[in-house]
Design an enzyme around this catalytic site. Sequence first.
Site, PDB file in Angstrom:
ATOM      1  N   SER A 185       0.689  -1.297   0.005  1.00 38.85           N
ATOM      2  CA  SER A 185      -0.053  -0.104   0.064  1.00 38.85           C
ATOM      3  C   SER A 185       0.899   1.371  -0.029  1.00 38.85           C
ATOM      4  O   SER A 185       0.536   2.292  -0.347  1.00 38.85           O
ATOM      5  CB  SER A 185      -0.978   0.010   1.301  1.00 38.85           C
ATOM      6  OG  SER A 185      -0.079  -0.010   2.472  1.00 38.85           O
ATOM      7  N   TYR A 215     -10.701  -0.558   0.422  1.00 37.56           N
ATOM      8  CA  TYR A 215      -9.671  -1.152   1.265  1.00 37.56           C
ATOM      9  C   TYR A 215      -8.330  -0.552   1.075  1.00 37.56           C
ATOM     10  O   TYR A 215      -7.779  -0.176   1.989  1.00 37.56           O
ATOM     11  CB  TYR A 215     -10.086  -2.682   1.085  1.00 37.56           C
ATOM     12  CG  TYR A 215      -8.865  -3.466   2.085  1.00 37.56           C
ATOM     13  CD1 TYR A 215      -9.317  -3.546   3.443  1.00 37.56           C
ATOM     14  CD2 TYR A 215      -7.716  -3.843   1.788  1.00 37.56           C
ATOM     15  CE1 TYR A 215      -8.291  -4.164   4.277  1.00 37.56           C
ATOM     16  CE2 TYR A 215      -6.942  -4.508   2.493  1.00 37.56           C
ATOM     17  CZ  TYR A 215      -7.201  -4.750   4.021  1.00 37.56           C
ATOM     18  OH  TYR A 215      -6.620  -5.251   4.789  1.00 37.56           O
ATOM     19  N   LYS A 226      -6.126   1.653   3.557  1.00 35.92           N
ATOM     20  CA  LYS A 226      -4.884   1.215   4.141  1.00 35.92           C
ATOM     21  C   LYS A 226      -3.631   2.090   3.671  1.00 35.92           C
ATOM     22  O   LYS A 226      -2.808   2.460   4.496  1.00 35.92           O
ATOM     23  CB  LYS A 226      -4.527  -0.260   3.590  1.00 35.92           C
ATOM     24  CG  LYS A 226      -5.232  -1.177   4.505  1.00 35.92           C
ATOM     25  CD  LYS A 226      -5.123  -1.166   5.843  1.00 35.92           C
ATOM     26  CE  LYS A 226      -5.906  -2.463   6.294  1.00 35.92           C
ATOM     27  NZ  LYS A 226      -6.114  -2.291   7.996  1.00 35.92           N
ATOM     28  N   VAL A 278      -2.860 -13.958   4.905  1.00 40.72           N
ATOM     29  CA  VAL A 278      -2.619 -14.534   5.874  1.00 40.72           C
ATOM     30  C   VAL A 278      -3.355 -15.990   6.262  1.00 40.72           C
ATOM     31  O   VAL A 278      -4.236 -15.979   5.484  1.00 40.72           O
ATOM     32  CB  VAL A 278      -2.931 -13.494   6.951  1.00 40.72           C
ATOM     33  CG1 VAL A 278      -2.797 -14.329   8.452  1.00 40.72           C
ATOM     34  CG2 VAL A 278      -2.437 -12.130   6.846  1.00 40.72           C
ATOM     35  N   ASP A 324     -10.211 -15.860   3.678  1.00 37.64           N
ATOM     36  CA  ASP A 324     -11.296 -16.429   3.319  1.00 37.64           C
ATOM     37  C   ASP A 324     -10.943 -17.162   1.941  1.00 37.64           C
ATOM     38  O   ASP A 324     -11.443 -18.124   1.534  1.00 37.64           O
ATOM     39  CB  ASP A 324     -12.525 -15.679   3.124  1.00 37.64           C
ATOM     40  CG  ASP A 324     -13.126 -15.165   4.653  1.00 37.64           C
ATOM     41  OD1 ASP A 324     -12.882 -16.067   5.469  1.00 37.64           O
ATOM     42  OD2 ASP A 324     -13.518 -14.031   4.703  1.00 37.64           O
TER      43      ASP A 324
END
Length: 246
Positions: free
Chosen positions: A149, A161, A165, A194, A198
Site C-alpha cells: 500500500s 480497502y 490502508k 494470511v 477466506d
Amino acid sequence: MDGPDLSDRTVLVTGSASGVGRELLLATADCGARTAVHYRTSAEAARDVAAAALERGAPEAVTVQGDVTDPDDVDDLFAVVESELGPVDVLVNNVGDFAPSHWSDLEFETWNRVIETNLNGTYLCSKRALPGMRETGYGRIVNLGYASSERGLVSPKNFPYFVAKTGVMMFTRMLAADTCDDGITVNAISPYVVENSDEFPEELPRGRPASFDDLVQPLYFFLDPDTGYVSGENIEVDGGWLPERV
C-alpha cells in the site's frame, strides 16, 4: 518464540476475539503482559481469548466491548481498560473491514464502513491512548496495514480497502513524527495473505500464506525496549510479493 518482557505493560489489541488480532494478543500474553481483549459483538469468543491469555502467562485479562468507529464507545472501552489494568502501554490497531468492491459497483455504505473501521478506528483509538502514553513517557502503537500500500498499489476490485490502508500508512508516519519526543513509537505491520484468509490467490509467494507466527515476529520487534528509536516504519510480511496491479 522468545519475545520482549512485557510483564509491566498493559496491551490492548482491537478486534482480538478472533483471527489475527487474537493471535497478536496471545503473543503478548506469552510475554507476561496485562491484556485487554476487544470485541464488538463476539462476547463469548472474547471471553475464551481472555481465558487463553491467562493460561499463557498474562497476569490479568479483561474483555472490553465497543465500536472503534464511535468516539463515545472508544472512550468507554479505554476507561474500562484503564480502570481494570492501568493506562494502555501498547495499542495494536487491528480492526478493519475488508469488502472487495469495484468502483463501478461501490456503494457509499460499503465505502464508509471500510474507511471508518480501517482508518477512523485507528485514529480514534490512537488519539484516546496518547494522553496516557505521554503521561508515562512510554508507548507503542502498531497499526495493521496491507502489503504494497505504500507503493501506490492499484486495485480496482478492492477500491475502498486500498484507499483506507494507504491512509493508515500516512497516518502512521505522521503520528510517529508528532510523538518523536514523547517516548512513543508508531509503526505498522503489513501482511499480504494470511493463513485465516477466506480466499487464496492461485499463486502465493513461497507457496504459502503468511502464518500468524510470521506476524508475531515484527510485533515483537516493535515492542522490544531496544527498538525505541524505530518509529514511523512499516514491515511488510508478504513473502516478497511485489505486484504492479491486482
